[in-house]
Design a protein around this motif. Structure first.
Motif, mmCIF file in Angstrom:
data_model
loop_
_atom_site.group_PDB
_atom_site.id
_atom_site.type_symbol
_atom_site.label_atom_id
_atom_site.label_comp_id
_atom_site.label_asym_id
_atom_site.label_seq_id
_atom_site.Cartn_x
_atom_site.Cartn_y
_atom_site.Cartn_z
ATOM 1 N N UNK A 137 11.323 4.437 -1.500
ATOM 2 C CA UNK A 137 11.370 5.305 -2.261
ATOM 3 C C UNK A 137 10.045 6.155 -2.340
ATOM 4 N N UNK A 138 9.391 6.172 -1.677
ATOM 5 C CA UNK A 138 8.277 7.074 -1.391
ATOM 6 C C UNK A 138 8.288 8.296 -0.765
ATOM 7 N N UNK A 139 8.140 9.413 -1.473
ATOM 8 C CA UNK A 139 8.589 10.711 -0.715
ATOM 9 C C UNK A 139 7.797 10.874 0.657
ATOM 10 N N UNK A 165 0.936 -1.203 0.057
ATOM 11 C CA UNK A 165 0.075 -0.038 -0.124
ATOM 12 C C UNK A 165 0.752 1.186 -0.061
ATOM 13 N N UNK A 166 1.825 1.340 0.801
ATOM 14 C CA UNK A 166 2.882 2.272 0.829
ATOM 15 C C UNK A 166 3.306 2.588 -0.628
ATOM 16 N N UNK A 167 3.538 1.620 -1.289
ATOM 17 C CA UNK A 167 4.205 1.960 -2.852
ATOM 18 C C UNK A 167 3.304 2.522 -3.593
ATOM 19 N N UNK A 178 6.405 2.569 9.982
ATOM 20 C CA UNK A 178 5.982 2.888 8.584
ATOM 21 C C UNK A 178 6.644 4.003 7.804
ATOM 22 N N UNK A 179 7.098 5.012 8.497
ATOM 23 C CA UNK A 179 7.739 6.178 8.126
ATOM 24 C C UNK A 179 9.135 5.594 7.240
ATOM 25 N N UNK A 234 17.043 12.799 -0.456
ATOM 26 C CA UNK A 234 16.582 14.190 -0.734
ATOM 27 C C UNK A 234 15.132 14.455 -1.223
ATOM 28 N N UNK A 235 14.524 13.260 -1.482
ATOM 29 C CA UNK A 235 12.877 13.017 -1.665
ATOM 30 C C UNK A 235 12.282 13.094 -0.504
#
Length: 180
Positions: free
Chosen positions: A114-116, A92-94, A106-107, A134-135
């Motif tokens: 690679x999720x901002x 789901x995070x993706x 989860x953070x 950096x993202x």
């Protein structure tokens, strides 16, 4: 298989590929590391109104009541994830455009995928904890002498989390959301 199952569930809830999805995780291991659900709700409502974002609420063991309180504080309708394993949560995070979370597992998962990610920090130190890259971004009540104390309890009213406003968090989330 897990990604496909997550995609199906999102589609069943009227979320399509390419939609803006803001994942919100109000949980966290220590009570003083958790920003209040109603403050997350204020940010979520603005993101839904201003960006047309779908709001997806993440939770783990013992946190269902917290996400229900967050949802009840919103004027817009969020989606509360069903109970998930860590692998299912990752799927789901993706799908998220961006994740807003307290300093928590989860953070870290979102950032690793690679999720901002925007991490909310108070008693812990983002230089040591992440999210790295950096993202990603961090928001905290800068200028407090007790910031990053790393304590499990607070005798002075937890000002690092209690004085952090939805507007301060929203400005960081918006700046990251605009660039993604």
């Amino acid at each position: 298989v897990l990604r496909q199952a997550a995609s199906r569930w999102l589609a069943q809830n009227d979320i399509e590929d390419g939609d803006k999805i803001v994942g919100i995780n109000p949980g966290g291991g220590w009570e003083i590391k958790r920003w209040k659900p109603e403050r997350f709700a204020a940010v979520a409502d603005r993101l839904k109104r201003d960006f047309g974002a779908h709001i997806l609420l993440f939770w783990g063991p013992g946190e269902r009541e917290t996400v229900e309180a967050l949802a009840a504080s919103m004027t817009e309708d969020p989606l509360i994830l069903p109970e998930t394993t860590l692998s299912q949560m990752a799927a789901y995070l993706e799908h998220c455009t961006i994740v807003l979370s307290n300093d928590s597992g989860p953070m870290h998962m979102a950032a690793a995928l690679g999720v901002p990610t925007v991490g909310i920090f108070g008693p812990t130190n983002p230089d040591l904890q992440g999210p790295y890259g950096s993202e990603n971004a961090v928001v905290q009540k800068v200028g407090l002498p007790c910031l990053c104390c790393n304590r499990l309890t607070c005798k002075i009213g937890n000002p690092c989390m209690e004085t952090l406003t939805p507007e301060e968090v929203l400005s960081v989330v918006e700046s990251l959301l605009i660039t993604t």
